[in-house]
Design an enzyme around this catalytic site. Sequence first.
Site, PDB file in Angstrom:
ATOM      1  N   CYS A 144       0.858  -1.181   0.000  1.00  0.00           N
ATOM      2  CA  CYS A 144       0.000   0.000   0.000  1.00  0.00           C
ATOM      3  C   CYS A 144       0.896   1.233   0.000  1.00  0.00           C
ATOM      4  O   CYS A 144       2.065   1.152   0.364  1.00  0.00           O
ATOM      5  CB  CYS A 144      -0.890   0.028   1.246  1.00  0.00           C
ATOM      6  N   GLU A 157       9.570  -0.994  -1.670  1.00  0.00           N
ATOM      7  CA  GLU A 157       9.263  -1.844  -0.524  1.00  0.00           C
ATOM      8  C   GLU A 157       9.654  -3.300  -0.737  1.00  0.00           C
ATOM      9  O   GLU A 157      10.036  -3.985   0.207  1.00  0.00           O
ATOM     10  CB  GLU A 157       7.769  -1.775  -0.187  1.00  0.00           C
ATOM     11  N   GLU A 205      -6.638   5.476  10.201  1.00  0.00           N
ATOM     12  CA  GLU A 205      -6.291   5.451   8.784  1.00  0.00           C
ATOM     13  C   GLU A 205      -7.572   5.801   8.039  1.00  0.00           C
ATOM     14  O   GLU A 205      -8.638   5.239   8.331  1.00  0.00           O
ATOM     15  CB  GLU A 205      -5.784   4.057   8.406  1.00  0.00           C
ATOM     16  N   GLU A 254      -8.628   6.616   4.145  1.00  0.00           N
ATOM     17  CA  GLU A 254      -8.090   6.711   2.797  1.00  0.00           C
ATOM     18  C   GLU A 254      -9.127   6.441   1.715  1.00  0.00           C
ATOM     19  O   GLU A 254      -9.976   5.563   1.844  1.00  0.00           O
ATOM     20  CB  GLU A 254      -6.941   5.713   2.623  1.00  0.00           C
TER      21      GLU A 254
END
Length: 194
Positions: free
Chosen positions: A68, A88, A115, A117
């Site tokens: 993500c 990553e 969070e 989003e």
Amino acid sequence: MTSDEHVVLVDGEGNPVGTAPKSTVHGDDTPLHLAFSSYVFDAAGNLLLTTRAAHKLTWPGVLTNSCCGHPLPGEPLPAAVTRRLSHELGLTVESVDLLLPGFAYRATMANGTVEHELCPVYRALAAGPANFNPEEVGSVRWMPWKEFADQVLSGELEISPWAREQVPQLVALGPDPLRWPVGDPAKLPPAARL
């Protein structure tokens, strides 16, 4: 990530309303911002799962989907997916396809960190092995999609709150993740239509 990396803030309709330093947006009153989720598959349809690094601010040490992240201001989402998969997981990908253009979620950790989003979901096909960055990822493993999805749906596998919400929507696209229909980019939030 550099200390001055910014995320795109959005309103409830997905329109851009400004930017903010990434380091300042995740707290007990996290503003809605643009992000993405990605699911990386190999040629056999196995999914790359990651465990988030133990020092991450949000959901440290939690098993989740492949990767993500947040697009930089002005960065197209597929480019952000490719950039973060390289950073990553050391991955090169053959393709990045939009799956769920309108996915959004809000989740709160036990410590109150939120969070929040607007988070379109993408599929990526790996062109080689993963070599994860320990600053971002604690561990990786490959798992057949059906086995993963069945365990998530049954509650047998504990995963991140966003993946738990995404998996039923992905299952609805069909049994073979390599044949899922590509989503309509016109259905992306306005902030993501670059």
